[in-house]
Design an enzyme around this catalytic site. Structure first.
Site, PDB file in Angstrom:
ATOM      1  N   LYS A   1       0.850  -1.202   0.000  1.00 56.71           N
ATOM      2  CA  LYS A   1       0.000   0.000   0.000  1.00 56.71           C
ATOM      3  C   LYS A   1       0.880   1.243   0.000  1.00 56.71           C
ATOM      4  O   LYS A   1       0.609   2.213  -0.693  1.00 56.71           O
ATOM      5  CB  LYS A   1      -0.931   0.010   1.216  1.00 56.71           C
ATOM      6  CG  LYS A   1      -2.044  -1.005   1.089  1.00 56.71           C
ATOM      7  CD  LYS A   1      -3.392  -0.490   1.569  1.00 56.71           C
ATOM      8  CE  LYS A   1      -4.488  -1.447   1.132  1.00 56.71           C
ATOM      9  NZ  LYS A   1      -5.211  -2.083   2.176  1.00 56.71           N
TER      10      LYS A   1
ATOM     11  N   LYS B   1      -9.965  -7.729  -4.375  1.00 59.35           N
ATOM     12  CA  LYS B   1     -10.889  -6.593  -4.485  1.00 59.35           C
ATOM     13  C   LYS B   1     -10.137  -5.326  -4.895  1.00 59.35           C
ATOM     14  O   LYS B   1     -10.649  -4.489  -5.624  1.00 59.35           O
ATOM     15  CB  LYS B   1     -11.573  -6.333  -3.135  1.00 59.35           C
ATOM     16  CG  LYS B   1     -12.651  -7.317  -2.789  1.00 59.35           C
ATOM     17  CD  LYS B   1     -12.949  -7.319  -1.284  1.00 59.35           C
ATOM     18  CE  LYS B   1     -13.191  -8.719  -0.778  1.00 59.35           C
ATOM     19  NZ  LYS B   1     -13.041  -8.877   0.668  1.00 59.35           N
TER      20      LYS B   1
ATOM     21  N   LYS C   1      -3.120 -11.930  -8.894  1.00 58.53           N
ATOM     22  CA  LYS C   1      -3.896 -12.515  -7.799  1.00 58.53           C
ATOM     23  C   LYS C   1      -5.297 -11.890  -7.759  1.00 58.53           C
ATOM     24  O   LYS C   1      -5.415 -10.662  -7.877  1.00 58.53           O
ATOM     25  CB  LYS C   1      -3.184 -12.247  -6.457  1.00 58.53           C
ATOM     26  CG  LYS C   1      -3.864 -12.935  -5.294  1.00 58.53           C
ATOM     27  CD  LYS C   1      -3.361 -12.417  -3.961  1.00 58.53           C
ATOM     28  CE  LYS C   1      -4.148 -11.218  -3.516  1.00 58.53           C
ATOM     29  NZ  LYS C   1      -4.012 -10.866  -2.102  1.00 58.53           N
TER      30      LYS C   1
HETATM   31  P1  TYM Z   1      -9.149 -11.365   3.523  1.00 55.36           P
HETATM   32  O1  TYM Z   1     -10.477 -10.916   3.995  1.00 55.36           O
HETATM   33  O2  TYM Z   1      -8.366 -10.466   2.634  1.00 55.36           O
HETATM   34  O3  TYM Z   1      -9.303 -12.739   2.755  1.00 55.36           O
HETATM   35  C1  TYM Z   1     -10.040 -13.821   3.325  1.00 55.36           C
HETATM   36  C2  TYM Z   1      -9.382 -15.123   2.918  1.00 55.36           C
HETATM   37  O4  TYM Z   1      -9.374 -15.276   1.492  1.00 55.36           O
HETATM   38  C3  TYM Z   1      -8.058 -15.614   1.056  1.00 55.36           C
HETATM   39  N1  TYM Z   1      -7.837 -15.076  -0.307  1.00 55.36           N
HETATM   40  C4  TYM Z   1      -7.348 -15.797  -1.321  1.00 55.36           C
HETATM   41  N2  TYM Z   1      -6.966 -17.088  -1.411  1.00 55.36           N
HETATM   42  C5  TYM Z   1      -6.525 -17.533  -2.608  1.00 55.36           C
HETATM   43  N3  TYM Z   1      -6.447 -16.747  -3.716  1.00 55.36           N
HETATM   44  C6  TYM Z   1      -6.825 -15.450  -3.686  1.00 55.36           C
HETATM   45  N4  TYM Z   1      -6.769 -14.704  -4.775  1.00 55.36           N
HETATM   46  C7  TYM Z   1      -7.298 -14.920  -2.441  1.00 55.36           C
HETATM   47  N5  TYM Z   1      -7.746 -13.692  -2.039  1.00 55.36           N
HETATM   48  C8  TYM Z   1      -8.069 -13.808  -0.727  1.00 55.36           C
HETATM   49  C9  TYM Z   1      -7.139 -14.942   2.071  1.00 55.36           C
HETATM   50  O5  TYM Z   1      -5.852 -15.520   2.069  1.00 55.36           O
HETATM   51  C10 TYM Z   1      -7.891 -15.175   3.371  1.00 55.36           C
HETATM   52  O6  TYM Z   1      -7.610 -16.451   3.900  1.00 55.36           O
HETATM   53  N6  TYM Z   1      -6.267 -10.510   7.497  1.00 55.36           N
HETATM   54  C11 TYM Z   1      -7.214 -11.434   6.928  1.00 55.36           C
HETATM   55  C12 TYM Z   1      -8.433 -11.641   7.810  1.00 55.36           C
HETATM   56  C13 TYM Z   1      -8.069 -12.066   9.199  1.00 55.36           C
HETATM   57  C14 TYM Z   1      -7.617 -13.357   9.599  1.00 55.36           C
HETATM   58  C15 TYM Z   1      -7.425 -13.273  11.011  1.00 55.36           C
HETATM   59  C16 TYM Z   1      -7.338 -14.545   8.913  1.00 55.36           C
HETATM   60  C17 TYM Z   1      -8.157 -11.298  10.311  1.00 55.36           C
HETATM   61  N7  TYM Z   1      -7.756 -12.014  11.413  1.00 55.36           N
HETATM   62  C18 TYM Z   1      -6.970 -14.380  11.733  1.00 55.36           C
HETATM   63  C19 TYM Z   1      -6.888 -15.641   9.645  1.00 55.36           C
HETATM   64  C20 TYM Z   1      -6.701 -15.544  11.047  1.00 55.36           C
HETATM   65  C21 TYM Z   1      -7.674 -10.886   5.598  1.00 55.36           C
HETATM   66  O7  TYM Z   1      -7.584  -9.717   5.348  1.00 55.36           O
HETATM   67  O8  TYM Z   1      -8.250 -11.807   4.765  1.00 55.36           O
END
Ligand code: TYM
Length: 321
Positions: A110, A192, A189
């Protein structure tokens, strides 16, 4: 063994979220004790409209339930309903080196794009560490992009345990090799922030349109092509069984096909896969109290566990006299 994961309610879930993470949540929910939450505190770093945030939080719960999350098997809750995690975040923050956070790619990315970073974005991995460590989690199913954050949680746990004695369980990331990094319509990848997503709950017509957006190379129809390096093929493989994948790979190597036909097949496969979940979701929207009750029961259960861990930490650090 306790499985735990979180997902941000920052927009509609896409194929990357589903195949990288949500599919694992559902696979693991019957095997182990499973805690899944909607990370609305993390989402505050990007969504500052109160109505939108609360609506997206409810939408995320509906999506997860429609996709097969079973509230009788897994504990589903909203992150901010567990205040113990915010207190734990502060405690962990006091022992987290700045350098550890500066190396985190989400922040670096970012910053490099000139997006001004606030303290919330910078300390985001510490809140995530508290999410994980605060429930004695062993296994954290995620996509590839979250693995570094789980390493940070492990580092924080290790140094805390070293200083105060054994308090935290060491978590492990769990990723699915074939879908840890699902490509978007442009081959990067799916995310959003890159405007390249295909939403899980897209209506059939809109879904076809999104799939037609998938970029392809300009080689002639008759040319043989390499399936392994083609993101349309990779997306197709998310839905196909191994026999169908091999058949499609053979078509690529032979050449003589149009990408349009493959996109049509992909649209059909995706509709067959997600169509029933869309119908379940429509039914669930008719009963919002049902969803709110599930979230309230989930939070009550999660709070008990988080209170137990926080109490341990408060004693270890001398916060309890
Ligand atoms: P977030 O909300 O960005 O994404 C949620 C989950 O989706 C997976 N993901 C993907 N996997 C494969 N290919 C892709 N293109 C792709 N885009 C997203 C992410 O790896 C994720 O598993 N910080 C985390 C949320 C969070 C969290 C936690 C996760 C907060 N606390 C504790 C695990 C444990 C996040 O922003 O995910």
């Amino acid at each position: 063994m306790r499985v735990l994961s979180g997902i941000q309610p920052t927009g509609r879930f896409h194929w990357g979220n589903y195949f990288g993470a949500i599919r694992q949540y559902i696979q693991l929910q019957h095997e182990d004790e499973a805690f899944y939450f909607i990370a609305n505190l993390h989402a505050l770093t990007t969504i500052r409209d109160p109505q939108q945030l609360s609506q997206l939080t409810l939408d995320a719960a509906l999506d997860l339930l429609a996709l097969g999350l079973d509230p009788d098997a897994a504990t589903l809750f909203v992150q901010s309903d567990i205040p113990q995690i915010s207190e734990l975040t502060w405690i962990l923050m006091t022992g987290t080196p700045l350098g550890l956070l500066e190396r985190c790619h989400a922040f670096k990315e970012k910053k490099s794009k000139g997006i001004s970073a606030d303290a919330g974005l910078f300390t985001y991995p510490v809140l995530m560490a508290a999410d994980i460590l605060g429930y004695d989690s062993n296994c954290v199913p995620v996509g590839q992009d979250q693995v570094q954050h789980i390493e940070v949680a492990r580092d924080i746990a290790r140094s805390f345990n070293h200083h105060y004695g054994d308090c935290f369980v060491q978590p492990e990331a769990r990723i699915l090799d074939e879908s840890a990094k699902v490509p978007g319509t442009d081959g990067e990848k799916m995310s959003k922030s890159y405007d390249n997503i295909i939403p899980v709950f897209e209506e059939e017509k809109a879904l076809q349109k999104q799939i037609m957006r998938i970029s392809t190379d300009s080689r002639a129809m008759e040319d043989a092509k390499q399936p392994e390096t083609d993101h349309l093929y990779q997306l197709f493989c998310l839905f196909g069984k191994s026999a169908q994948q091999q058949e499609m790979a053979a078509i690529y190597r032979r050449g003589g096909f149009g990408y349009g036909d493959i996109k049509k097949q992909l649209a059909q496969a995706a509709e067959g896969y997600f169509g029933p979940a869309r119908e379940r979701r429509e039914k669930l929207t008719l009963d919002p109290d049902f969803v709110q009750d599930i979230l309230a029961a989930g939070a009550a259960k999660a709070r008990l566990k988080a209170a137990e861990v926080l109490d341990r930490v408060q004693h270890a650090t001398g916060l309890v006299r």
